[in-house]
Design a protein around this motif. Sequence first.
Motif, PDB file in Angstrom:
ATOM      1  N   VAL A  25      11.868  10.860   4.837  1.00 56.37           N
ATOM      2  CA  VAL A  25      10.434  10.892   5.145  1.00 56.37           C
ATOM      3  C   VAL A  25      10.156   9.928   6.301  1.00 56.37           C
ATOM      4  O   VAL A  25      10.967   9.044   6.585  1.00 56.37           O
ATOM      5  CB  VAL A  25       9.569  10.511   3.913  1.00 56.37           C
ATOM      6  N   PRO A  26       9.003  10.063   6.973  1.00 57.13           N
ATOM      7  CA  PRO A  26       8.646   9.097   8.019  1.00 57.13           C
ATOM      8  C   PRO A  26       8.453   7.694   7.436  1.00 57.13           C
ATOM      9  O   PRO A  26       8.138   7.536   6.257  1.00 57.13           O
ATOM     10  CB  PRO A  26       7.317   9.626   8.568  1.00 57.13           C
ATOM     11  N   LEU A  27       8.644   6.688   8.272  1.00 62.75           N
ATOM     12  CA  LEU A  27       8.464   5.298   7.837  1.00 62.75           C
ATOM     13  C   LEU A  27       7.082   5.044   7.261  1.00 62.75           C
ATOM     14  O   LEU A  27       6.936   4.276   6.309  1.00 62.75           O
ATOM     15  CB  LEU A  27       8.697   4.348   9.010  1.00 62.75           C
ATOM     16  N   THR A  28       6.063   5.683   7.817  1.00 64.37           N
ATOM     17  CA  THR A  28       4.705   5.470   7.305  1.00 64.37           C
ATOM     18  C   THR A  28       4.581   5.934   5.859  1.00 64.37           C
ATOM     19  O   THR A  28       3.912   5.295   5.048  1.00 64.37           O
ATOM     20  CB  THR A  28       3.673   6.205   8.173  1.00 64.37           C
ATOM     21  N   VAL A  29       5.230   7.033   5.525  1.00 65.05           N
ATOM     22  CA  VAL A  29       5.178   7.551   4.150  1.00 65.05           C
ATOM     23  C   VAL A  29       5.972   6.650   3.214  1.00 65.05           C
ATOM     24  O   VAL A  29       5.509   6.319   2.119  1.00 65.05           O
ATOM     25  CB  VAL A  29       5.697   9.006   4.091  1.00 65.05           C
ATOM     26  N   SER A  30       7.164   6.231   3.626  1.00 61.22           N
ATOM     27  CA  SER A  30       7.956   5.352   2.755  1.00 61.22           C
ATOM     28  C   SER A  30       7.243   4.015   2.543  1.00 61.22           C
ATOM     29  O   SER A  30       7.338   3.428   1.471  1.00 61.22           O
ATOM     30  CB  SER A  30       9.369   5.150   3.303  1.00 61.22           C
ATOM     31  N   GLY A  31       6.500   3.553   3.549  1.00 63.77           N
ATOM     32  CA  GLY A  31       5.710   2.325   3.384  1.00 63.77           C
ATOM     33  C   GLY A  31       4.606   2.503   2.358  1.00 63.77           C
ATOM     34  O   GLY A  31       4.350   1.617   1.536  1.00 63.77           O
ATOM     35  N   SER A  32       3.950   3.659   2.380  1.00 59.74           N
ATOM     36  CA  SER A  32       2.895   3.939   1.384  1.00 59.74           C
ATOM     37  C   SER A  32       3.491   4.051  -0.011  1.00 59.74           C
ATOM     38  O   SER A  32       2.896   3.573  -0.989  1.00 59.74           O
ATOM     39  CB  SER A  32       2.162   5.233   1.738  1.00 59.74           C
ATOM     40  N   ILE A  33       4.662   4.677  -0.118  1.00 56.03           N
ATOM     41  CA  ILE A  33       5.325   4.792  -1.420  1.00 56.03           C
ATOM     42  C   ILE A  33       5.704   3.407  -1.933  1.00 56.03           C
ATOM     43  O   ILE A  33       5.538   3.102  -3.116  1.00 56.03           O
ATOM     44  CB  ILE A  33       6.553   5.727  -1.326  1.00 56.03           C
ATOM     45  N   GLN A  34       6.183   2.541  -1.043  1.00 52.62           N
ATOM     46  CA  GLN A  34       6.526   1.170  -1.428  1.00 52.62           C
ATOM     47  C   GLN A  34       5.305   0.448  -1.978  1.00 52.62           C
ATOM     48  O   GLN A  34       5.378  -0.231  -3.000  1.00 52.62           O
ATOM     49  CB  GLN A  34       7.090   0.409  -0.229  1.00 52.62           C
ATOM     50  N   GLN A  35       4.164   0.592  -1.326  1.00 57.62           N
ATOM     51  CA  GLN A  35       2.941  -0.050  -1.812  1.00 57.62           C
ATOM     52  C   GLN A  35       2.561   0.468  -3.187  1.00 57.62           C
ATOM     53  O   GLN A  35       2.156  -0.306  -4.057  1.00 57.62           O
ATOM     54  CB  GLN A  35       1.800   0.183  -0.830  1.00 57.62           C
ATOM     55  N   LEU A  36       2.677   1.770  -3.396  1.00 61.86           N
ATOM     56  CA  LEU A  36       2.340   2.349  -4.695  1.00 61.86           C
ATOM     57  C   LEU A  36       3.274   1.831  -5.784  1.00 61.86           C
ATOM     58  O   LEU A  36       2.825   1.430  -6.858  1.00 61.86           O
ATOM     59  CB  LEU A  36       2.405   3.883  -4.621  1.00 61.86           C
ATOM     60  N   LEU A  37       4.572   1.809  -5.496  1.00 59.61           N
ATOM     61  CA  LEU A  37       5.543   1.372  -6.497  1.00 59.61           C
ATOM     62  C   LEU A  37       5.344  -0.084  -6.903  1.00 59.61           C
ATOM     63  O   LEU A  37       5.538  -0.447  -8.064  1.00 59.61           O
ATOM     64  CB  LEU A  37       6.972   1.558  -5.975  1.00 59.61           C
ATOM     65  N   THR A  38       4.963  -0.915  -5.945  1.00 53.81           N
ATOM     66  CA  THR A  38       4.841  -2.349  -6.238  1.00 53.81           C
ATOM     67  C   THR A  38       3.466  -2.747  -6.777  1.00 53.81           C
ATOM     68  O   THR A  38       3.298  -3.877  -7.219  1.00 53.81           O
ATOM     69  CB  THR A  38       5.141  -3.182  -4.969  1.00 53.81           C
ATOM     70  N   SER A  39       2.504  -1.820  -6.748  1.00 56.21           N
ATOM     71  CA  SER A  39       1.156  -2.210  -7.163  1.00 56.21           C
ATOM     72  C   SER A  39       0.743  -1.705  -8.545  1.00 56.21           C
ATOM     73  O   SER A  39      -0.212  -2.216  -9.115  1.00 56.21           O
ATOM     74  CB  SER A  39       0.128  -1.733  -6.128  1.00 56.21           C
ATOM     75  N   VAL A  40       1.429  -0.708  -9.088  1.00 58.67           N
ATOM     76  CA  VAL A  40       1.058  -0.190 -10.406  1.00 58.67           C
ATOM     77  C   VAL A  40       2.303  -0.103 -11.292  1.00 58.67           C
ATOM     78  O   VAL A  40       3.423  -0.054 -10.798  1.00 58.67           O
ATOM     79  CB  VAL A  40       0.381   1.206 -10.319  1.00 58.67           C
ATOM     80  N   SER A  41       2.062  -0.079 -12.609  1.00 59.18           N
ATOM     81  CA  SER A  41       3.205  -0.065 -13.528  1.00 59.18           C
ATOM     82  C   SER A  41       3.692   1.345 -13.857  1.00 59.18           C
ATOM     83  O   SER A  41       4.883   1.554 -14.044  1.00 59.18           O
ATOM     84  CB  SER A  41       2.845  -0.805 -14.818  1.00 59.18           C
ATOM     85  N   GLU A  42       2.802   2.309 -13.954  1.00 61.33           N
ATOM     86  CA  GLU A  42       3.184   3.684 -14.303  1.00 61.33           C
ATOM     87  C   GLU A  42       3.102   4.577 -13.071  1.00 61.33           C
ATOM     88  O   GLU A  42       2.014   4.799 -12.539  1.00 61.33           O
ATOM     89  CB  GLU A  42       2.271   4.237 -15.402  1.00 61.33           C
ATOM     90  N   VAL A  43       4.242   5.090 -12.641  1.00 61.57           N
ATOM     91  CA  VAL A  43       4.295   6.006 -11.504  1.00 61.57           C
ATOM     92  C   VAL A  43       5.059   7.250 -11.928  1.00 61.57           C
ATOM     93  O   VAL A  43       6.082   7.160 -12.605  1.00 61.57           O
ATOM     94  CB  VAL A  43       4.980   5.343 -10.283  1.00 61.57           C
ATOM     95  N   TYR A  44       4.534   8.391 -11.529  1.00 63.90           N
ATOM     96  CA  TYR A  44       5.160   9.679 -11.824  1.00 63.90           C
ATOM     97  C   TYR A  44       5.543  10.353 -10.514  1.00 63.90           C
ATOM     98  O   TYR A  44       4.864  10.209  -9.502  1.00 63.90           O
ATOM     99  CB  TYR A  44       4.208  10.564 -12.625  1.00 63.90           C
ATOM    100  N   ILE A  45       6.651  11.066 -10.560  1.00 67.32           N
ATOM    101  CA  ILE A  45       7.189  11.703  -9.365  1.00 67.32           C
ATOM    102  C   ILE A  45       7.283  13.199  -9.627  1.00 67.32           C
ATOM    103  O   ILE A  45       7.803  13.622 -10.657  1.00 67.32           O
ATOM    104  CB  ILE A  45       8.580  11.129  -9.027  1.00 67.32           C
ATOM    105  N   ASP A  46       6.756  13.983  -8.693  1.00 60.66           N
ATOM    106  CA  ASP A  46       6.805  15.442  -8.781  1.00 60.66           C
ATOM    107  C   ASP A  46       7.673  15.947  -7.638  1.00 60.66           C
ATOM    108  O   ASP A  46       7.390  15.675  -6.470  1.00 60.66           O
ATOM    109  CB  ASP A  46       5.393  16.024  -8.674  1.00 60.66           C
ATOM    110  N   ILE A  47       8.742  16.646  -7.976  1.00 62.98           N
ATOM    111  CA  ILE A  47       9.671  17.187  -6.978  1.00 62.98           C
ATOM    112  C   ILE A  47       9.603  18.702  -7.021  1.00 62.98           C
ATOM    113  O   ILE A  47       9.726  19.308  -8.090  1.00 62.98           O
ATOM    114  CB  ILE A  47      11.119  16.725  -7.247  1.00 62.98           C
TER     115      ILE A  47
END
Length: 181
Positions: free
Chosen positions: A135-157
């Motif tokens: 993915v582009p760096l901007t998207v991976s940066g947003s994913i990093q923020q999401l992962l580090t800011s909340v406890s429950e994360v769900y992934i849809d592939i």
Amino acid sequence: MATKKKPLIEHEHIVLSLRIFDICVGGGINCQIYDNRYAEDSTRVFEFDQRIEIEGVCLWPNDREGSTYIITLYGDDRNTDFNVQLKDFRELDKHGAPKSRKRGDKYTPVYNPPDSIGYIDKVRGENFWFTAVWVPLTVSGSIQQLLTSVSEVYIDIHECKLGRRRFVRSIHFSTNDPNEE
């Protein structure tokens, strides 16, 4: 004249619950600029990348429930142009002219777009899957923020299967529990 049938692509939506993750971010001067064999005028001087390794457990579909998925998400702007348009994927004939197909009384362009942003492999004999996604760096940066800011994360592939090959059409991260929707 016989028409060539496209192979059948099977679609599956996989929902994972995040278990653990690891983030690696880096950057520096591109080593290729110091070697005339690889350096061109368009060579980027600086390189930045990000890798996020995610372990999740499958919630859905039922036949994969409880399976472990290891997702390596690469944030990279160097090798892939994520701003391409459909016109960039026009098929060309042997003379280099764009192909068209007649549908009714109109001619429509023939395209050959990419089929994935990553792949999925199952470990033989195990309840274990490996996935790599770019993915582009901007998207991976947003994913990093999401992962580090909340406890429950769900992934849809969105997985597609063509023959024995499995590939990722899309991946989404969410804080909404899919069982509650």
